[in-house]
Design an enzyme around this catalytic site. Structure first.
Site, PDB file in Angstrom:
ATOM      1  N   LYS A  96      -3.006  -3.298   8.708  1.00 26.11           N
ATOM      2  CA  LYS A  96      -2.965  -4.762   8.715  1.00 26.11           C
ATOM      3  C   LYS A  96      -2.078  -5.224   7.559  1.00 26.11           C
ATOM      4  O   LYS A  96      -1.646  -4.432   6.735  1.00 26.11           O
ATOM      5  CB  LYS A  96      -4.389  -5.313   8.575  1.00 26.11           C
ATOM      6  N   TYR A 147       1.497   0.513  15.051  1.00 26.13           N
ATOM      7  CA  TYR A 147       0.470   0.372  14.020  1.00 26.13           C
ATOM      8  C   TYR A 147       0.933   0.899  12.672  1.00 26.13           C
ATOM      9  O   TYR A 147       1.383   2.012  12.542  1.00 26.13           O
ATOM     10  CB  TYR A 147      -0.800   1.131  14.414  1.00 26.13           C
ATOM     11  N   HIS A 180      -8.021   5.188   3.313  1.00 26.72           N
ATOM     12  CA  HIS A 180      -7.358   3.916   2.943  1.00 26.72           C
ATOM     13  C   HIS A 180      -8.266   3.102   2.013  1.00 26.72           C
ATOM     14  O   HIS A 180      -8.668   1.986   2.341  1.00 26.72           O
ATOM     15  CB  HIS A 180      -7.083   3.094   4.200  1.00 26.72           C
ATOM     16  N   ASP A 231       0.882  -1.166   0.000  1.00 25.47           N
ATOM     17  CA  ASP A 231       0.000   0.000   0.000  1.00 25.47           C
ATOM     18  C   ASP A 231       0.917   1.213   0.000  1.00 25.47           C
ATOM     19  O   ASP A 231       1.637   1.450   0.968  1.00 25.47           O
ATOM     20  CB  ASP A 231      -0.864  -0.041   1.269  1.00 25.47           C
ATOM     21  N   ARG A 242      -9.521   0.335  11.595  1.00 22.87           N
ATOM     22  CA  ARG A 242      -8.298   0.501  12.382  1.00 22.87           C
ATOM     23  C   ARG A 242      -7.618  -0.819  12.689  1.00 22.87           C
ATOM     24  O   ARG A 242      -6.919  -0.958  13.698  1.00 22.87           O
ATOM     25  CB  ARG A 242      -8.608   1.287  13.680  1.00 22.87           C
ATOM     26  N   GLY A 295      18.130  -6.043  -0.353  1.00 20.14           N
ATOM     27  CA  GLY A 295      18.213  -7.389  -0.934  1.00 20.14           C
ATOM     28  C   GLY A 295      16.928  -8.178  -0.985  1.00 20.14           C
ATOM     29  O   GLY A 295      16.780  -9.086  -1.797  1.00 20.14           O
ATOM     30  N   TYR A 318      -3.843   0.101  17.297  1.00 21.74           N
ATOM     31  CA  TYR A 318      -3.489   1.457  17.725  1.00 21.74           C
ATOM     32  C   TYR A 318      -3.149   1.416  19.212  1.00 21.74           C
ATOM     33  O   TYR A 318      -3.678   0.582  19.960  1.00 21.74           O
ATOM     34  CB  TYR A 318      -4.652   2.420  17.522  1.00 21.74           C
TER      35      TYR A 318
HETATM   36  C1  F6R Z   1      -6.118   1.130   7.199  1.00 22.50           C
HETATM   37  C2  F6R Z   1      -7.312   0.871   7.991  1.00 22.50           C
HETATM   38  C3  F6R Z   1      -8.146   2.010   8.381  1.00 22.50           C
HETATM   39  C4  F6R Z   1      -7.416   3.055   9.189  1.00 22.50           C
HETATM   40  C5  F6R Z   1      -8.346   4.222   9.564  1.00 22.50           C
HETATM   41  C6  F6R Z   1      -7.618   5.334  10.259  1.00 22.50           C
HETATM   42  O1  F6R Z   1      -5.689  -0.005   6.529  1.00 22.50           O
HETATM   43  O2  F6R Z   1      -7.603  -0.229   8.326  1.00 22.50           O
HETATM   44  O3  F6R Z   1      -9.264   1.559   9.112  1.00 22.50           O
HETATM   45  O4  F6R Z   1      -6.873   2.471  10.325  1.00 22.50           O
HETATM   46  O5  F6R Z   1      -8.890   4.737   8.370  1.00 22.50           O
HETATM   47  O6  F6R Z   1      -6.524   5.686   9.506  1.00 22.50           O
HETATM   48  P1  F6R Z   1      -5.401   6.719   9.985  1.00 22.50           P
HETATM   49  O7  F6R Z   1      -4.887   6.257  11.317  1.00 22.50           O
HETATM   50  O8  F6R Z   1      -4.373   6.620   8.885  1.00 22.50           O
HETATM   51  O9  F6R Z   1      -6.091   8.054  10.038  1.00 22.50           O
HETATM   52 MG    MG Z   2      -4.448  -2.306   2.693  1.00 19.06          MG
HETATM   53 MG    MG Z   3      -3.655   0.883   4.018  1.00 16.90          MG
END
Ligand code: F6R
Ligand code: MG
Ligand code: MG
Length: 378
Positions: free
Chosen positions: A233, A230, A18, A11, A267, A102, A348
């Site tokens: 995933k 964090y 996301h 990613d 999250r 590597g 988190y």
């Molecule tokens: C990302 C995911 C999302 C994020 C959430 C908060 O793969 O699973 O649920 O954890 O959108 O994202 P942040 O912490 O980047 O604001």
């Molecule tokens: Mg992803």
């Molecule tokens: Mg992501």
């Protein structure tokens, strides 16, 4: 002809949160692989699932080739530059190290690879999942390779009836690869006993016991073991060879009809049903539900056919509807019990910090020195 299939995925940025990479980002990764892989690769395919881009490559350099890993790393670097330019969210998110050393393993991207003697016709499947972790494939692989309820080939084909061996990794062990090999059907209960725990024990590969050929591989990296915090995933990829001495495509796909609950979604800290989706789908509800796509291909002398989108069929619309119901159902109970992951799996630090603070405020009722305890005050 000996061929290696390598899938490396990451990613490196997406639109609207996301959700899904931009078309330009994907095109950049694809162009980079095509241009710079000319001397290395026989063929390549680039696809996306949720916010992840997977690069599938065929070549003859074997598994763990630094040249192949570097090609993918640099393609994701080129993608990251575009993601930054476009202001995509999480640009370069999975590239956890500054300099390539590597092999992408331990650097953020997930990878799985297999080397084998190509059959005269070589059908295989590429699975890519988002908003979940590698244990999401445990149940489908167990059912597809070891349960005659899902894989009647175990009853009907003498070769398949010889069973499969499962190599399972303890992904909580970080000093090296801690693995065990167990044989189905004799050790079925032992396999189930481990695969029950999707967060700790993960199928790394499956081999045919009739021929010793490799049948399946899964990316086993756990980002939070690498970064120590964090970072999302692990959104795993898997390759499965099908037909002949292996289960049929439909046998491997049939367990995905369950949309079983897996770790991930919002999250990375909840349980949600694994919804089979079309290639290049994004995610939506509650940053999920966890999704999995399946591409079907054939290969000849390392050259790919066009890709068939295996979950793009009316049957899977019904499965998706059921999965949506399962997602809505578990969401009804918010943070309570199995809706949210156990303490050790929360992605988190917030709850952990809170628990540390609250811990200081606990008293053991009646214990000496617990002057502030309510039982004494009352
Ligand atoms: C990302 C995911 C999302 C994020 C959430 C908060 O793969 O699973 O649920 O954890 O959108 O994202 P942040 O912490 O980047 O604001
Ligand atoms: Mg992803
Ligand atoms: Mg992501």
């Amino acid at each position: 002809m000996k061929i290696t299939l390598s899938v490396i995925k990451a990613d490196v940025g997406s639109i609207g949160g996301h959700i899904r990479p931009s078309a330009r980002l994907k095109q950049t990764v694809e162009n980079y692989v095509r241009e710079h892989g000319r001397q290395l690769l026989i063929d390549s395919y680039v696809g996306s699932t949720g916010d992840d881009i997977a690069i599938l490559m065929s070549h003859q350099l074997g598994v763990d080739s630094p040249k192949i890993h570097e090609l993918a790393w640099k393609a994701f670097m080129a993608g990251t530059a575009v993601a930054k330019e476009q202001g995509l969210y999480g640009a370069g998110q999975d590239l956890l190290k500054d300099a390539f050393s590597g092999n992408v393993r331990g650097m953020g991207p997930a990878s799985c690879e297999m080397e084998f003697d190509e059959r005269p016709n070589e059908p295989f499947l590429l699975f890519a999942a988002d908003k979940t972790d590698p244990g999401a494939y445990n149940l489908p692989l167990y059912l597809g390779f070891a349960d005659p309820m899902y894989c009647p080939g175990l009853l009907l084909s003498p070769q398949i009836a010889k069973g499969y061996s499962f190599t399972i990794m303890d992904v909580s062990y970080t000093e090296g690869d801690r693995i065990i090999e167990l044989k189905a059907p004799e050790e079925l209960y032992d396999i189930a006993c481990l695969l029950r725990d999707n967060e700790r024990f993960v199928v790394e590969s499956v081999h045919s016991r009739a021929t010793d050929d490799i049948a399946a591989v899964v990316s086993t990296s756990r980002l939070h073991n690498i970064a120590g915090k964090y970072t999302g995933k692990d959104d795993p990829v898997a390759l499965v060879r099908v037909q002949g001495n292996f289960p049929a495509t439909g046998e491997i796909l049939s367990p995905y009809r369950l949309s079983h609950y897996v770790a991930g979604t919002m999250r990375g800290s909840h349980n949600g049903p694994l919804m089979p989706v079309k290639l290049n789908s994004g995610v939506s509800f509650f940053d999920g539900p966890p999704v999995v796509s399946a591409a079907g291909l054939c290969m000849h002398e390392g050259k790919f056919t066009e890709v068939v989108d295996l979950f793009d069929h009316p049957f899977w619309d019904w499965v998706r509807n059921n999965a949506a119901e399962k997602a809505a159902e578990i969401r009804m109970q918010g943070f309570s019990g199995p809706a949210m992951l156990p303490y050790s799996e929360l992605e988190y630090g917030g709850v952990v910090d809170k628990m540390n603070q609250l811990d200081k405020r606990f008293n053991v009722r009646g214990a000496s020195g617990s002057a502030k305890g309510r039982s004494k005050a009352a």
